[in-house]
Structures are given as C-alpha cells and as structure tokens.
Design an enzyme around this catalytic site. Structure first.
Site, PDB file in Angstrom:
ATOM      1  N   HIS A 202      48.456  -4.930 -33.400  1.00 32.51           N
ATOM      2  CA  HIS A 202      47.987  -5.179 -32.039  1.00 32.51           C
ATOM      3  C   HIS A 202      49.141  -4.810 -31.098  1.00 32.51           C
ATOM      4  CE1 HIS A 202      46.723  -7.698 -28.599  1.00 32.51           C
ATOM      5  NE2 HIS A 202      45.548  -7.830 -29.179  1.00 32.51           N
TER       6      HIS A 202
ATOM      7  N   ASP B  57      52.178 -12.012 -37.562  1.00 36.51           N
ATOM      8  CA  ASP B  57      51.208 -12.250 -36.499  1.00 36.51           C
ATOM      9  C   ASP B  57      49.922 -12.753 -37.172  1.00 36.51           C
ATOM     10  OD1 ASP B  57      49.101 -12.022 -34.749  1.00 36.51           O
ATOM     11  OD2 ASP B  57      49.601 -10.004 -34.056  1.00 36.51           O
TER      12      ASP B  57
ATOM     13  N   GLN C  93      44.794 -13.105 -36.074  1.00 30.95           N
ATOM     14  CA  GLN C  93      43.480 -12.712 -36.588  1.00 30.95           C
ATOM     15  C   GLN C  93      43.179 -13.366 -37.947  1.00 30.95           C
ATOM     16  OE1 GLN C  93      40.099 -11.444 -35.649  1.00 30.95           O
ATOM     17  NE2 GLN C  93      41.749 -10.735 -34.323  1.00 30.95           N
TER      18      GLN C  93
ATOM     19  N   LYS D 159      41.427 -18.109 -30.863  1.00 31.34           N
ATOM     20  CA  LYS D 159      40.760 -17.384 -31.948  1.00 31.34           C
ATOM     21  C   LYS D 159      40.237 -18.354 -33.003  1.00 31.34           C
ATOM     22  CE  LYS D 159      42.238 -13.060 -30.753  1.00 31.34           C
ATOM     23  NZ  LYS D 159      43.179 -11.986 -30.999  1.00 31.34           N
TER      24      LYS D 159
ATOM     25  N   CYS E 129      43.127  -2.984 -28.428  1.00 32.24           N
ATOM     26  CA  CYS E 129      44.581  -3.201 -28.286  1.00 32.24           C
ATOM     27  C   CYS E 129      45.336  -2.695 -29.505  1.00 32.24           C
ATOM     28  CB  CYS E 129      44.924  -4.662 -28.049  1.00 32.24           C
ATOM     29  SG  CYS E 129      44.257  -5.327 -26.541  1.00 32.24           S
TER      30      CYS E 129
HETATM   31  C1  LIG Z   1      44.240 -11.499 -30.478  1.00 35.13           C
HETATM   32  C2  LIG Z   1      45.398 -10.955 -31.170  1.00 35.13           C
HETATM   33  C3  LIG Z   1      46.661 -10.942 -30.575  1.00 35.13           C
HETATM   34  C4  LIG Z   1      46.914 -11.398 -29.160  1.00 35.13           C
HETATM   35  O1  LIG Z   1      46.618 -12.732 -28.951  1.00 35.13           O
HETATM   36  P1  LIG Z   1      46.736 -13.356 -27.480  1.00 35.13           P
HETATM   37  O2  LIG Z   1      45.991 -14.635 -27.593  1.00 35.13           O
HETATM   38  O3  LIG Z   1      46.100 -12.376 -26.547  1.00 35.13           O
HETATM   39  O4  LIG Z   1      48.183 -13.530 -27.204  1.00 35.13           O
HETATM   40  C5  LIG Z   1      47.710 -10.434 -31.303  1.00 35.13           C
HETATM   41  N1  LIG Z   1      47.546  -9.981 -32.555  1.00 35.13           N
HETATM   42  C6  LIG Z   1      46.348  -9.971 -33.163  1.00 35.13           C
HETATM   43  C7  LIG Z   1      46.243  -9.462 -34.556  1.00 35.13           C
HETATM   44  C8  LIG Z   1      45.235 -10.453 -32.499  1.00 35.13           C
HETATM   45  O5  LIG Z   1      44.047 -10.435 -33.091  1.00 35.13           O
END
Ligand SMILES: *Cc1c(COP(=O)(O)O)cnc(C)c1O
Length: 412
Positions: free
Chosen positions: A129, A206, A209, A232, A370
């Site tokens: 992302h 990260d 997701q 999420k 993104c």
């Molecule tokens: C949604 C997402 C982000 C960004 O999250 P925010 O809540 O916008 O800060 C970063 N990495 C992944 C893999 C995502 O799905």
C-alpha cells in the site's frame, strides 16, 4: 477433520442483525457491501460503546482527578489491554495508540531517520500500500539509505529466493504487509521475519489488511513492529495501534512533541515520559480507542477461526463463479489468500463496471487501491475489487453475479 476440531459455523443471519447499515437500500436496491478491504462496517455493539462514552463519561484522560476523567482513563487503558491481549504483546506499554496504520508507519519511519546512515539498506515488498512505501522513500531521501524492492511473481506471491539474495548485513529494516489489500495475498511473514533477523535487520509488518481475518501473535511472529487500523476490523476510523518491541520503542526518539508525552518541561530542557506516553502526544482519540476495544470484543465473540473459514468459503465460491465470465482476469492467485478478488474483464474499464454495479446497489472498489506499483506490475491502470467480510453471504454473491452480467451486457 474430527468432529471436535471442526470450526464452528457462524450464524450469518444473526450477525447481520448487528449491522443496521446492511438493511438499507442504495439506488432502490438492497445494499450489497463488497468494499470491506477499504473499511469494514460497524456493528451496534461498537456504536453502543461510542454512545455510552459520550452519554456517560466524556472527559480528557490521564490528567483529571475528577470521576469522569478517571472513568475515561480506566476505559481507555482497558482498551489498550484488550489490544495487547488480542495481539499477544508481552507488555501493555508496547501498544502505542495511533490514528491508524499510516500514522504508525510514519512514526517508525521518522524514528529510524536518526538510526540510519548513507549506505544502509531498507527493503520493501512489491505489493505494498502507498502508506508502506512513501514514508520509507522520505526516510531514504533524508538519510541516504537505499530502498530496495522484494519482487513478486505473476500469481502475486513474493519471491523469497530473491528476498534472500537482497538481504545482507547492510539491511537495517524490512517492511512488508501481512496481507496485500490489492491482491489478497497472505505473505509468509514468519519466514520473512526470521530471515531478516538472521541478517540483523528489524521488521515492520503492515497488518491493516490481515487484522480483520487473521489474529496475529506478535510474540510468536517475533516481529519488531506491527501496525493496524481499527476501521478495517469493525471499529471507527481515525484510530489504530502500533505494536513495537519494548527495546525498539525505547531506542526510537519521540515522533511528535506536546502534552502527555513529557515527564518535565522547562525552556532549558524537556524530559520525555516513559512508554507508551512518549509516543502519544496530545489528547488522543479517546472514544475511538475505547470503541476499538469494543470492536475486538465483538470480533472475538464470533471467533477469528470461524471468520476465516467462512470467508474462505465466500472467496472460493465467488472466484469460481467469476470464472464463468468470458474475458475474466483475476489478479492475485496466491495459494494463501484472504477474501479479496481483484479483477478486470477484457476490453472494459474497471470504473465503468463499478459505476454500473453501484447503480444496482453494489459497493465495490475500482482503481489502483493505493497500490500503483502492483498495477504497474500487471500493466493495468486498475481493477475492480470485491472484498468480503463475515457478514456477507453467498446469496449476495449470486445477486452480484447477476448484476455484473447485466453490467457487462450493457458495456459490451
Ligand atoms: C488500509 C490499508 C492501509 C492504510 O490504512 P489507513 O487506515 O488508511 O492508515 C495500509 N496498508 C494496507 C495493507 C491497508 O489495507
């Protein structure tokens, strides 16, 4: 599978009652919400926690001697402990409350700007992302460190042999998503972390997701940093967490200066507060943090194994149904996947498909998600992305298929 180890089936119809929004109509059709990878819907239980906060104990935390402030502080710190337990962190002070994944990554990237020097290397995966790319590019520019990319194959899987070749004693930090939001790929993060640690590099995962589908255990993973966003996982927007190993959080300098993050302040010198407050300047999203805790309670009451198993059924079903369509191309066919399907239909623009689906009440995402480097890899401008949650149903997938076929007829 023996009877006792079988995963309990979730009761979708009952669960759907917890989500008032699923009862609404869009453009005269019942809403079908397949944009869960962008944000998940909010159950009543989380809304109740928000209403309770503002109705009964809205106050600033950590400062007041009065009852409301103490209640708010207790509830906020209880939420931190829920998060700690959920992700199995060793200490509650290793949980830094943030405004979300993006904030968590920027906090760590900023901290490393005083630890890196020219000639150091940092590794990112090819399927990140933008929020797990741009802060590191800024860090590389500031420090002179070199950003290198771990490549992926046509199925949307990271090529671990290439990763092993890239990593060396120059590598200081590796950052990879646990699950790709554009492809649904579940990355082998444990292996990625072990390989990095052998070379002496730290790892940030990260988990934005992954967190709605996989309950990560930060101690078992032995990960140095893990970041998520509450929205999420059925919580509100504008709140999230950064897990950091204590030794790392002690090493990193504070990110923002302000109230709450100090021990003493004078015009000559300020000393910083201990963890986690050192990284929590200013009044936080108190209600959001408490609601994040409520969202974790809610998801755990359903059960992550149950959620994963049910969503996998939806994924398999939708994938096989989509393949009925001529000219269908699905991006991301990794062995390990969450319920995200990115696709295009030959000759058609994803935006047109998304617009027609919306006219029939169906929310999907279209565009680059993104993750422009992923789109560049497949040489496409974007995809249509349908992403499922545990409150979606096979009937919704059937309706979606009919609507999609209708849309394709109109466009072809
Ligand atoms: C949604 C997402 C982000 C960004 O999250 P925010 O809540 O916008 O800060 C970063 N990495 C992944 C893999 C995502 O799905």
């Amino acid at each position: 599978m023996s009877q006792s180890t079988q995963v309990r089936k979730i009761d979708v119809e009952t669960i759907r009652q917890d989500f008032p929004i699923l009862g609404r109509e869009v453009n005269g059709y019942p809403l079908i919400y397949f944009d869960n990878a962008a944000t998940a819907q909010t159950p009543k239980q989380v809304m109740d926690a928000i209403v309770d906060y503002y109705s009964n104990y809205n106050a600033n935390i950590h400062r007041g001697v009065h009852a409301l402030s103490q209640e708010a502080t207790d509830k906020y710190e209880q939420a931190r402990i829920k998060i700690q337990q959920h992700f199995n962190a060793e200490h509650a002070h290793e949980i830094i409350m943030t405004s979300g994944t993006t904030h968590g990554i920027n906090l760590v990237a900023n901290g490393f700007s005083s630890l890196l020097k020219s000639g150091d290397e940092i590794l990112v995966s090819a399927m990140e992302h933008h929020s797990n790319i741009v802060p590191w590019q800024m860090l590389a520019e500031k420090t002179g460190a070199k950003l290198k990319v771990i490549p992926m194959n046509e199925k949307g899987e990271l090529i671990l042999d290439e990763y092993r070749n890239l990593i060396s004693d120059r590598t200081k930090l590796v950052f990879v998503n646990h699950v790709s939001n554009a492809l649904g790929t579940v990355n082998p993060v444990k292996e990625i972390i072990d390989i990095a640690h052998e070379a002496g590099a730290a790892v940030l995962i990260d988990g934005a997701q992954a967190s709605p589908h996989i309950k990560a255990d930060v101690q078992e993973l032995d990960v140095d940093f893990y970041v998520v966003s509450a929205h999420k996982m059925c919580g509100p927007t504008g709140v999230g967490m950064l897990y950091g190993k204590q030794e790392w959080l002690e090493k990193l300098p504070p990110y923002q200066g302000g109230g709450e993050m100090i021990a003493t302040v004078s015009f000559e010198k300020t000393t910083y507060a201990g963890l986690p407050h050192k990284f929590e300047a200013g009044t936080p999203n108190i209600c959001g943090g408490i609601a994040f805790g409520a969202a974790l309670d809610y998801m755990n009451s359903i059960g992550f194994e149950e959620i994963a198993s049910y969503e996998d059924e939806l994924l398999q079903y939708a994938t096989s149904r989509l393949k009925e369509i001529e000219g269908m191309k699905i991006y991301g066919e990794a062995e390990e996947k969450t319920a995200v399907i990115s696709f295009n239909v030959e000759g058609l623009h994803p935006y047109d498909i998304g617009t027609l689906l919306d006219k029939m009440g169906i929310a999907v995402r279209t565009g680059h998600h993104c993750a422009q480097p992923v789109m560049d890899f497949f040489k496409i401008p974007g995809t249509v992305r349908a992403s499922f949650a545990f409150y979606n149903t096979k009937e919704e997938i059937d309706t979606f298929m009919e609507a999609l076929k209708k849309a394709l007829m109109m466009l072809q």
